[in-house]
Design a protein around this motif. Structure first.
Motif: not given
Length: 336
Positions: A177-179, A127-128, A174-175, A181-182, A131, A135
């Motif tokens: 939700r993370h992306v 997962t990390q 999780l991924v 934010q771009w 991300m 990024d």
């Protein structure tokens, strides 16, 4: 957008003299409707040739001259962009090849997109890793500060990222939700039937498969049941998702170090024709298909490459190290 028929004609330009050429071209004309002309035609691209891990195909993917010729030929075929297998910055050699390809694409009015390959072996930090890799892609290839970002494929102004599943450990909630934010949310497209979290993806793509029929020893199961199921489930289960369908010329992984001798016979070009026919049967103004993936441009290890054309009868396994014959008398130019 380039006409889907133009693509079908162009990839058959290198048919060797033999049976069924006129019949194939006539069938393609009949099976490719105007509704499909709104689809963007892309080809899956492998960036790793020249690496000792892969077979010798007669060129290196790190040669800028080779990449430029490939892009120009793809455009002649009617292909608008490459979807490139990519492992993040974990494979710096492949990443450099991709960066060079995107730079050339920017000068050639051509598009590229990443197919992010999840790490193999189901590592706990997949997962990390996803991300971090995405990024990195945003900073270097996609975002507003990225060099040659104008060449990156977009859908409704959003960057498109395909995902190749390798790990069951990636938490795509999780991924996602993370992306998100771009500055511009990406379009994530996962391989069909490969995830238990469809809510995290904007669409699904078809891949070379035989479906319920399984792999026949003679390669006669070309994927009809798989494609029928793909279109049915996309229409009924995921009507709001983006469809990235596929056409392929055949399959044979006997040259791959990871191969298990699976095969789909090209049938003198009919496998490519039939996979396109399934596209025709399912595309319409009411049911648009944004992307058609040609699978593949240059995967010689799995026998799906169209870079040097599709052979006609008699079937003969092409030697991938053989140089393309640009001026060969065996080339058949259609529609001039």
């Amino acid at each position: 957008m380039r006409s889907i028929y133009a693509v079908a004609v162009a990839v058959l330009l290198t048919l060797a003299a033999g049976c069924g050429q006129t019949g194939i071209h006539k069938a393609l004309r009949q099976n490719l409707p105007s509704a499909g002309q709104s689809s963007t035609v892309l080809a899956i691209y492998q960036p790793w040739f020249g690496s000792p891990e892969h077979i010798n195909v007669g060129y290196s993917s790190s040669d800028a001259g080779v990449l430029e010729k490939q892009i120009k030929k793809a455009k002649d075929f009617g292909i608008s962009g490459f979807v490139v297998d990519w492992y993040g910055n974990n494979r710096k050699d492949f990443d450099r090849n991709y960066a060079m390809l995107q730079g050339i694409a920017a000068n050639e009015n051509f598009k590229v997109a990443l197919m992010y390959d999840e790490p193999k072996g189901q590592p706990e930090d997949s997962t990390q890793q996803a991300m971090v890799a995405l990024d990195y892609a945003y900073d270097n290839y996609i975002g507003p500060k990225a060099e040659n970002a104008q060449a990156y494929l977009r859908y409704n102004a959003r960057p498109v990222i395909f995902v190749w599943p390798n790990s069951q450990r990636t938490n795509w909630d999780l991924v996602r939700r993370h992306v998100d934010q771009w500055e511009t949310r990406p379009v994530l497209i996962m391989r069909f039937d490969a995830t238990g979290s469809p809510q995290d993806f904007d669409g699904f793509y078809a891949w070379v498969d035989t479906g319920e029929e399984g792999w026949a020893a003679d390669g006669s199961h070309w994927g009809k049941s798989y494609l029928e199921r793909f279109y049915q489930k996309m229409k009924h289960d995921f009507p709001d998702k983006i469809i990235a369908t596929a056409a392929w010329p055949g399959f044979d992984d006997s040259k791959a170090s990871w191969g298990t001798h699976r095969k789909i016979d090209g049938r003198c070009g009919k496998t490519f024709e039939d996979t396109l026919t399934e596209f025709h049967r399912n595309v319409s103004p009411e049911h648009p298909i944004p992307f058609l993936l040609i699978e593949t441009w240059n995967d010689y290890e799995e026998g799906t490459a169209i870079e040097r054309g599709i052979e006609n009868c008699p079937a003969r396994a092409a030697d991938p190290r053989e140089s393309p014959k640009e001026d060969s008398k065996d080339r058949l130019v259609i529609g001039q």
